[in-house]
Write an enzyme that holds these catalytic residues in place. Structure first.
Site, PDB file in Angstrom:
ATOM      1  N   CYS A   1     -11.504 -30.230   3.636  1.00  0.00           N
ATOM      2  CA  CYS A   1     -12.885 -30.681   3.481  1.00  0.00           C
ATOM      3  C   CYS A   1     -13.016 -32.035   2.789  1.00  0.00           C
ATOM      4  CB  CYS A   1     -13.682 -29.624   2.709  1.00  0.00           C
ATOM      5  SG  CYS A   1     -13.763 -28.017   3.496  1.00  0.00           S
TER       6      CYS A   1
ATOM      7  N   HIS B   1     -18.058 -33.594  -0.404  1.00  0.00           N
ATOM      8  CA  HIS B   1     -17.598 -32.271  -0.811  1.00  0.00           C
ATOM      9  C   HIS B   1     -18.639 -31.667  -1.755  1.00  0.00           C
ATOM     10  CE1 HIS B   1     -14.744 -29.126  -0.937  1.00  0.00           C
ATOM     11  NE2 HIS B   1     -14.366 -29.294  -2.186  1.00  0.00           N
TER      12      HIS B   1
END
Length: 370
Positions: free
Chosen positions: A70, A124
């Site tokens: 991610c 994130h």
């Protein structure tokens, strides 16, 4: 065939706001990968709204992610810098200390006179990844599982006791986020619903300046929760398990094999306890449900967009993020906007992968899918 350069050359004429600059709606869908109808990654998946957006615009079908994780993937997309340049390879590395002088995509729009807003998982999602100088206004990620979230990582989250029936996957003492099932409340309480509602209200407002709005949808990232009606679309006896050759990783470098081994024990337990195949092919079915669910959230944003007064002056960019599942099909056409946000006269995509594009009916709406 329309190439990226052809599209970028046509974009100014197709999407101009009052002052000559387009408003931009930037949609991200975490872990969607290529399991959508327009990309053909899985047979029978129902994503009519994403498919409709792809048909209306330009579909980039052969672009690849910078990292199958991610944070490094999102950092690369939003800064235009690969992990090999930034040194960011994991989720626990903050981009600001590593890149104190970098100009991110939101900042570039901001510096060129845009009002910049965001909601959900864009960078994130843990604390520290959305510094105040990135947004004029931002709604932090709201979670489907607030009982799990650590206060040191998510200080804004209101922690509640786990609801009755948890864990919903039937696996007691199963670690962390890896859960799936139907939550005991309505869809209006899901985190992605809150992000879409926030974005819809933003679009309903009158804006004096051109705006860039990023909406990050969490799902189908784990945990894979969804209302029952989405599960009903995929009967268990119709779910096809993915092919898993035993030698699948033999040609993958050591670091890639290390990524693949991360949390493998969770999958092994799922297989061991009969949640993977046989009478209960639960996990693939859950992920199909989440993909459909994410498509519905995108549709709600798009529907609100269509009703908004700004519709003729929009560029819609959608990218389907890989998370940790696979390094397949990521979108780096956004590098063009990053390089030419002020005037949209870009003619190149330096640093982007080679791609195959197909033209839809309108250059005013763009689907960057992969």
């Amino acid at each position: 065939m329309m190439t990226r350069r052809d599209f970028l050359a046509a974009a100014p004429a197709a999407a101009l706001a009052k002052d000559g600059r387009p408003n931009v709606l930037f949609l991200s869908v975490d872990d969607m990968n290529d399991w959508v109808g327009c990309l053909g990654g899985y047979p029978g998946v129902q994503t009519p709204n994403i498919d409709r957006l792809a048909h209306r615009g330009v579909l980039f079908s052969n672009a690849h992610c910078a990292s199958p994780l991610c944070n490094p993937s999102r950092t690369a997309l939003l800064t235009g810098l690969r992990s090999s340049t930034t040194g960011i390879y994991n989720n626990d590395q903050y981009w600001r200390p590593a890149l104190p002088d970098v100009v991110t995509l939101p900042q570039y729009f901001m510096r060129n006179g845009y009002h910049v807003a965001g909601a959900g998982k864009v960078f994130h999602h843990t604390a520290g990844f959305n510094p105040p100088d990135q947004w004029h206004e931002f709604q932090l990620q709201e979670f489907d599982d607030p009982w799990y979230r650590r206060p040191e990582w998510y200080p804004w989250n209101k922690k509640i006791p786990a609801p009755k029936g948890h864990p919903f996957n039937g696996l007691n003492d199963f670690p962390g986020e890896f859960d799936w099932g139907v939550l005991p409340w309505g869809e209006e309480r899901y985190g992605d619903t809150r992000a879409v509602e926030w974005a819809s209200k933003f679009l309903e407002r009158k804006h004096e300046k051109p705006f860039f709005m990023a909406v990050g949808l969490w799902h189908p990232h784990i945990p894979m929760f969804a209302p029952q009606n989405y599960f009903d679309l995929y009967p268990e006896n119709k779910v096809r398990l993915p092919e898993l050759p035993e030698n699948d990783l033999d040609d993958v470098p050591a670091m890639g094999q290390k990524f693949a081994a991360f949390r493998r024990s969770e999958h092994e337990r799922i297989v061991r306890e009969g949640k993977w195949k046989g009478r209960y092919p639960r996990l693939p079915g859950e992920h199909l449900v989440r993909r459909c669910h994410g498509g519905q959230y995108r549709h709600r944003s798009g529907t609100q967009l269509a009703r908004a007064q700004y519709d003729p002056c929009f560029l819609v960019r959608q990218w389907l993020a890989p998370g940790r599942e696979a390094a397949l099909a990521q979108v780096h056409a956004l590098a063009a906007i990053h390089a030419r946000a002020a005037d949209f006269r870009g003619t190149g995509l330096e640093g982007s992968g080679q791609g195959t594009e197909t033209a839809g009916q309108s250059a005013g709406s763009v689907s960057d899918s992969g």
